[in-house]
Write an enzyme that holds these catalytic residues in place. Structure first.
Site, mmCIF file in Angstrom:
data_model
loop_
_atom_site.group_PDB
_atom_site.id
_atom_site.type_symbol
_atom_site.label_atom_id
_atom_site.label_comp_id
_atom_site.label_asym_id
_atom_site.label_seq_id
_atom_site.Cartn_x
_atom_site.Cartn_y
_atom_site.Cartn_z
ATOM 1 N N MET A 167 24.715 7.885 2.096
ATOM 2 C CA MET A 167 24.664 9.548 2.822
ATOM 3 C C MET A 167 24.914 9.122 4.328
ATOM 4 O O MET A 167 25.360 9.897 4.983
ATOM 5 C CB MET A 167 23.315 9.979 2.460
ATOM 6 C CG MET A 167 23.386 11.403 2.744
ATOM 7 S SD MET A 167 24.348 12.564 1.856
ATOM 8 C CE MET A 167 23.359 12.826 0.465
ATOM 9 N N PHE B 170 -12.134 -6.654 13.485
ATOM 10 C CA PHE B 170 -11.055 -7.384 12.822
ATOM 11 C C PHE B 170 -10.660 -6.298 11.857
ATOM 12 O O PHE B 170 -11.482 -5.729 10.940
ATOM 13 C CB PHE B 170 -11.557 -8.437 12.327
ATOM 14 C CG PHE B 170 -10.409 -9.062 11.187
ATOM 15 C CD1 PHE B 170 -9.045 -9.499 11.784
ATOM 16 C CD2 PHE B 170 -10.574 -9.470 9.974
ATOM 17 C CE1 PHE B 170 -8.175 -10.202 11.090
ATOM 18 C CE2 PHE B 170 -9.972 -9.703 9.004
ATOM 19 C CZ PHE B 170 -8.555 -10.225 9.509
ATOM 20 N N GLN B 171 -9.430 -6.083 11.785
ATOM 21 C CA GLN B 171 -8.757 -5.058 10.749
ATOM 22 C C GLN B 171 -9.464 -3.362 11.110
ATOM 23 O O GLN B 171 -9.571 -2.798 9.814
ATOM 24 C CB GLN B 171 -8.744 -5.433 9.200
ATOM 25 C CG GLN B 171 -8.030 -6.841 8.836
ATOM 26 C CD GLN B 171 -7.693 -7.188 7.517
ATOM 27 O OE1 GLN B 171 -8.630 -6.718 6.736
ATOM 28 N NE2 GLN B 171 -6.813 -7.560 7.217
ATOM 29 N N LYS C 278 -17.721 -0.535 5.358
ATOM 30 C CA LYS C 278 -18.258 -1.244 4.447
ATOM 31 C C LYS C 278 -19.771 -1.175 4.172
ATOM 32 O O LYS C 278 -20.220 -1.583 3.239
ATOM 33 C CB LYS C 278 -17.964 -2.808 4.819
ATOM 34 C CG LYS C 278 -18.192 -3.739 3.805
ATOM 35 C CD LYS C 278 -17.639 -4.924 4.267
ATOM 36 C CE LYS C 278 -17.761 -6.197 3.195
ATOM 37 N NZ LYS C 278 -16.827 -7.547 3.442
ATOM 38 N N GLU D 213 0.799 -1.220 0.079
ATOM 39 C CA GLU D 213 0.081 -0.011 0.094
ATOM 40 C C GLU D 213 1.163 1.264 -0.223
ATOM 41 O O GLU D 213 0.456 2.311 -0.465
ATOM 42 C CB GLU D 213 -0.863 0.014 1.052
ATOM 43 C CG GLU D 213 -1.976 -0.937 1.352
ATOM 44 C CD GLU D 213 -1.969 -2.158 1.676
ATOM 45 O OE1 GLU D 213 -2.470 -3.300 1.794
ATOM 46 O OE2 GLU D 213 -0.563 -2.639 2.117
#
Length: 596
Positions: free
Chosen positions: A492, A122-123, A172, A60
């Site tokens: 760096m 959940f999630q 949802k 993502e």
């Protein structure tokens, strides 16, 4: 939840269909995303239409960087679709990156049903809470009757004023419910109306100061790029009309042609000697679309101490935030430059051309130091030489070339040695400095410009941050080229440890590196390697010629450092020009006299 009565022109749709229709009405053609349970209604709706293309990324964070590359190279809004919980939290790094660099992105995040919000379902994650400091604005949609309005408003917010990322959190049950679709409003937004037209009095005062200036400098940033190609054209016209020197920030490269004799190169921590000393010694500074960040200013109490400062920015909160200025101009960079041009031509006061000529003689003395010179001798490839040959060979092809980078030494060498003549051809992570940005950003650029040559100039450490996107390149047959400057160190980090920490190289060595040639082949791409200077041109030409994803592993000098460099906490006149250069630390007085 009941919908209001239907009126003429309204249609009833599922929430998922409303979102897609709103995206279409806002001109969206492509989405970068990754599916999950909370957004499956949207993915089902995507399956049943052909107007919007979906690009399946492998992480993502990469989806947001791809949308950034798409947006930065086109001037349009990039769109991301991720699921709830970890899908949304994985996107946060990309959102902060877009916020820091003012990139317009819409991120659609799934959420658990509204009745489960706050129950540790959940999630579930508090996406609006988590992303509040990571976005320009965010929304949690709880009423399907306001869904279309919210999406339209999000696009307006993302691209208006100072651009930035906007999150729309979609439960949802909102996506599967039914409600009315409303067209985008034609009237201006009722509360968010950024000022785009500059104040005429401020413009006149700016022109008055610039015409009287003896040592002027024009300093521009990413705001000129964000304003659109016309702003870059107006900047070029203004610089050539006035004859003044011009420098760009890292994010502003390409806003002014690198080959123009008025261009001083990039300024800041790894900017050119002439750009930094001109900024330090000028008496009038015009800053357009730049925010005086710390990598440009160095030590604030020593930043351009003798100058009158004019700051033009569309974001009023950026003015006087870091540096106190004498003339503040709030407005879109393109409209500010158009107003400056008109006022300059109408103002009858003479410009001090004699003083300007003397200023250019001083700048030419600084240029004569050739702060970016390097010597390519022997078999070991100098990274500067690798980037310069990449620039020269791509220019020979005549193809429209877009460059992305990861973050580190290779990023600075790309900014120093690859000349950008046009805007929107340079995509890099400036404000956040996100390792792993370049490959997915290049993916987004290639989607937007399928016929263009797109190259990610990378380091061997940064490229591993999002290497999984090689799989996305393979799936969609995107011929992105990855040009790795491989010094087997976090370059760096190693440089700072050498210069500032007594050469104690704590955890900066990139141990157990993969064979990048075999890695490319395992992702159905082409792997190439240049181990000596004699190999370099052949590998670059072969990389460009192949119409497939390529990883070119360029083995470069492990000990090479990136100079010039303003050490952290130092001033512009306290540059390190490079080990072995005569007068490696140099400076200038407020009157423009050189100190070595």
């Amino acid at each position: 939840m009941s919908a209001p009565p239907q009126t003429a022109g309204t249609r009833t749709m599922t929430g998922a269909e409303i979102v897609l229709q709103a995206l279409k009405d806002n001109g969206v053609e492509v989405i970068f995303g990754y599916p999950g349970g909370a957004v499956l209604p949207l993915y089902d709706a995507l399956f049943q239409q052909n107007a919007i293309r979906h690009i399946l990324v492998r992480h993502e964070q990469a989806a947001v960087h791809a949308a950034e590359g798409y947006a930065r190279s086109t001037g349009r809004v990039g769109v991301v679709l991720v699921t709830s919980g970890p899908g949304a939290t994985n996107a946060v790094t990309g959102l902060v990156d877009a916020l820091m660099d003012s990139i317009p992105v819409i991120c659609l995040t799934g959420q658990v049903p509204t009745h489960l919000i706050g129950n540790d379902a959940f999630q579930e994650a508090d996406t609006t809470g988590i992303t509040r400091p990571a976005t320009k604005h965010n929304y949690l949609v709880k009423d399907i009757n306001r869904l279309a309005e919210t999406v339209h408003e999000a696009f307006y917010v993302a691209k208006s004023g100072r651009p930035g990322p906007v999150v729309i959190d979609l439960p949802k049950d909102i996506l599967i419910g039914k409600g009315p679709y409303a067209e985008a409003p034609s009237a201006p937004h009722r509360s968010y109306r950024p000022q785009t037209e500059p104040d005429p009095q401020a413009i006149r005062e700016a022109v008055r100061l610039l015409k009287r200036a003896k040592r002027p400098v024009i300093y521009t940033g990413g705001g000129v790029i964000n304003s659109g190609p016309e702003a870059s054209r107006l900047l070029t016209e203004f610089v050539r009309l006035t004859g003044m020197p011009c420098t760009n920030t890292l994010m502003g490269l390409g806003a002014f042609p690198a080959s123009d004799p008025h261009f001083l190169g990039m300024l800041g921590m790894h900017g050119t000697y002439e750009a930094n000393l001109a900024m330090h010694g000028c008496d009038v500074m015009l800053a357009v679309g730049a925010r005086f960040d710390d990598r440009v200013t160095g030590r604030l109490n020593a930043f351009s101490p003798g100058s009158r400062k004019i700051h033009a920015d569309i974001d009023p909160s950026s003015i006087n935030k870091n540096v106190k200025v004498d003339v503040a101009i709030v407005g879109d960079a393109g409209r500010v430059l158009a107003a400056l041009l008109e006022c300059w031509r109408q103002d009858e006061a003479p410009q001090d051309r004699a003083a300007l000529a003397a200023w250019w003689r001083q700048i030419d003395e600084w240029r004569a130091r050739q702060c970016l010179r390097y010597e390519q001798v022997g078999k070991i490839i100098k990274p500067q030489h690798a980037v310069r040959r990449l620039f020269e060979i791509t220019r020979e092809t005549g193809r429209d070339t877009f460059i992305t980078t990861e973050v580190g030494q290779h990023q600075m060498w790309a900014a120093q040695y690859f000349g950008f003549e046009r805007p929107n051809r340079w995509m890099t992570s400036g404000g956040l400095g996100t390792m792993g940005y370049g490959l997915p950003a290049a993916m987004g650029v290639q989607i937007a410009h399928p016929e263009a040559l797109v190259i990610d100039i990378a380091g061997e450490a940064s490229i591993l941050m999002n290497i999984q996107e090689m799989s996305t390149l393979a799936q969609y047959r995107l011929p992105v080229k990855v040009f790795i400057l491989n010094n087997e160190y976090m370059g760096m980090v190693r440089q700072w440890q050498e210069l500032l920490h007594g050469g104690r190289y704590s955890e900066s060595y990139s141990a157990a590196l993969p064979d990048f040639v075999k890695l490319a082949e395992s992702f159905h791409g082409v792997g190439l390697r240049a181990e000596t200077a004699d190999d370099l041109d052949r590998v670059i030409r072969e990389m460009i010629a192949v119409d497939r994803p390529v990883i070119a592993d360029i083995v470069v000098d492990q000990k090479e450092n990136c100079f010039p460099m303003i050490p952290s906490g130092a001033a512009h006149n306290e540059m390190i020009l490079g080990v072995g250069q005569e007068g490696s630390v140099a400076g200038v007085t407020d009157e423009g006299k050189v100190l070595v």
